[in-house]
Write a protein that holds these residues in place. Structure first.
Motif, PDB file in Angstrom:
ATOM      1  N   LYS A 122       0.830  -1.220   0.000  1.00  0.00           N
ATOM      2  CA  LYS A 122       0.000   0.000   0.000  1.00  0.00           C
ATOM      3  C   LYS A 122       0.858   1.261   0.000  1.00  0.00           C
ATOM      4  O   LYS A 122       0.542   2.229  -0.681  1.00  0.00           O
ATOM      5  N   GLU A 123       1.933   1.246   0.779  1.00  0.00           N
ATOM      6  CA  GLU A 123       2.794   2.424   0.876  1.00  0.00           C
ATOM      7  C   GLU A 123       3.556   2.699  -0.415  1.00  0.00           C
ATOM      8  O   GLU A 123       3.962   3.827  -0.657  1.00  0.00           O
ATOM      9  N   ASN A 124       3.758   1.690  -1.226  1.00  0.00           N
ATOM     10  CA  ASN A 124       4.615   1.855  -2.402  1.00  0.00           C
ATOM     11  C   ASN A 124       3.911   1.708  -3.743  1.00  0.00           C
ATOM     12  O   ASN A 124       4.516   1.980  -4.777  1.00  0.00           O
ATOM     13  N   ILE A 125       2.650   1.330  -3.748  1.00  0.00           N
ATOM     14  CA  ILE A 125       1.981   0.977  -5.005  1.00  0.00           C
ATOM     15  C   ILE A 125       1.887   2.147  -5.989  1.00  0.00           C
ATOM     16  O   ILE A 125       1.929   1.943  -7.196  1.00  0.00           O
ATOM     17  N   ASN A 126       1.806   3.357  -5.480  1.00  0.00           N
ATOM     18  CA  ASN A 126       1.676   4.512  -6.372  1.00  0.00           C
ATOM     19  C   ASN A 126       2.991   5.240  -6.612  1.00  0.00           C
ATOM     20  O   ASN A 126       3.007   6.320  -7.201  1.00  0.00           O
ATOM     21  N   GLN A 127       4.079   4.662  -6.149  1.00  0.00           N
ATOM     22  CA  GLN A 127       5.395   5.267  -6.328  1.00  0.00           C
ATOM     23  C   GLN A 127       5.981   4.878  -7.686  1.00  0.00           C
ATOM     24  O   GLN A 127       5.631   3.844  -8.236  1.00  0.00           O
ATOM     25  N   PRO A 128       6.878   5.727  -8.207  1.00  0.00           N
ATOM     26  CA  PRO A 128       7.600   5.308  -9.414  1.00  0.00           C
ATOM     27  C   PRO A 128       8.367   4.011  -9.085  1.00  0.00           C
ATOM     28  O   PRO A 128       8.847   3.847  -7.971  1.00  0.00           O
ATOM     29  N   ASN A 129       8.430   3.114 -10.023  1.00  0.00           N
ATOM     30  CA  ASN A 129       9.101   1.821  -9.815  1.00  0.00           C
ATOM     31  C   ASN A 129       8.502   1.054  -8.641  1.00  0.00           C
ATOM     32  O   ASN A 129       9.218   0.475  -7.840  1.00  0.00           O
ATOM     33  N   ALA A 130       7.174   1.061  -8.545  1.00  0.00           N
ATOM     34  CA  ALA A 130       6.474   0.426  -7.421  1.00  0.00           C
ATOM     35  C   ALA A 130       6.877  -1.031  -7.258  1.00  0.00           C
ATOM     36  O   ALA A 130       7.137  -1.480  -6.139  1.00  0.00           O
ATOM     37  N   TYR A 131       6.948  -1.746  -8.346  1.00  0.00           N
ATOM     38  CA  TYR A 131       7.288  -3.168  -8.285  1.00  0.00           C
ATOM     39  C   TYR A 131       8.636  -3.374  -7.581  1.00  0.00           C
ATOM     40  O   TYR A 131       8.749  -4.160  -6.648  1.00  0.00           O
ATOM     41  N   GLN A 132       9.640  -2.626  -8.015  1.00  0.00           N
ATOM     42  CA  GLN A 132      10.986  -2.762  -7.441  1.00  0.00           C
ATOM     43  C   GLN A 132      11.012  -2.307  -5.987  1.00  0.00           C
ATOM     44  O   GLN A 132      11.637  -2.939  -5.142  1.00  0.00           O
ATOM     45  N   ARG A 133      10.321  -1.227  -5.690  1.00  0.00           N
ATOM     46  CA  ARG A 133      10.291  -0.716  -4.318  1.00  0.00           C
ATOM     47  C   ARG A 133       9.643  -1.723  -3.366  1.00  0.00           C
ATOM     48  O   ARG A 133      10.122  -1.943  -2.252  1.00  0.00           O
ATOM     49  N   ILE A 134       8.552  -2.330  -3.823  1.00  0.00           N
ATOM     50  CA  ILE A 134       7.874  -3.323  -2.991  1.00  0.00           C
ATOM     51  C   ILE A 134       8.802  -4.508  -2.746  1.00  0.00           C
ATOM     52  O   ILE A 134       8.936  -4.975  -1.610  1.00  0.00           O
ATOM     53  N   ALA A 135       9.462  -4.981  -3.786  1.00  0.00           N
ATOM     54  CA  ALA A 135      10.381  -6.117  -3.644  1.00  0.00           C
ATOM     55  C   ALA A 135      11.478  -5.792  -2.626  1.00  0.00           C
ATOM     56  O   ALA A 135      11.786  -6.608  -1.742  1.00  0.00           O
ATOM     57  N   GLU A 136      12.053  -4.617  -2.733  1.00  0.00           N
ATOM     58  CA  GLU A 136      13.132  -4.227  -1.820  1.00  0.00           C
ATOM     59  C   GLU A 136      12.634  -4.098  -0.384  1.00  0.00           C
ATOM     60  O   GLU A 136      13.287  -4.559   0.557  1.00  0.00           O
TER      61      GLU A 136
END
Length: 86
Positions: free
Chosen positions: A36-50
Motif C-alpha cells: 500500500k505504501e509503495n503501489i503509487n510510487q515510481p518503480n512500485a514493483y521494485q520498491r515493494i520487492a526491496e
C-alpha cells in the motif's frame, strides 16, 4: 521437462512463503502495508520487492525469479482490489 522443473520451483517458493505467513500471522499485514505504501510510487514493483526483503522474513533475490515476480504482482493486485472496495 525444464518447464515442469520451473513450475515445481515456483510452487516450492510459494509454499515456503505461505508457511512463513502461517507461522507469523502479522506477516501478511506487513506485506499489505508495504504494498500500500509503495503501489503509487515510481518503480512500485521494485520498491515493494526491496521493502519486503528489508522489512520482513521473506527475502526476494536481487534477480527476481518467476515466483518472486508472481508474488509481487499478487501483492499489488491485492492492494488494488482492496482499494476498489471503498
Amino acid at each position: 521437462m525444464a518447464n515442469e522443473l520451473n513450475q515445481q520451483r515456483v510452487i516450492d517458493e510459494f509454499s515456503r512463503c505461505f508457511r512463513k505467513m502461517l507461522m507469523d500471522p502479522e506477516l501478511a499485514g506487513e506485506l499489505v502495508r508495504i504494498a500500500k505504501e509503495n503501489i503509487n510510487q515510481p518503480n512500485a514493483y521494485q520498491r515493494i520487492a526491496e521493502e519486503v526483503s528489508n522489512q520482513t522474513t521473506i527475502k526476494i533475490q536481487e534477480e527476481h525469479t518467476e515466483a518472486d515476480r508472481k508474488f509481487i504482482k499478487l501483492l499489488m493486485d491485492v492492494v488494488k482490489g482492496d482499494s476498489q472496495l471503498y
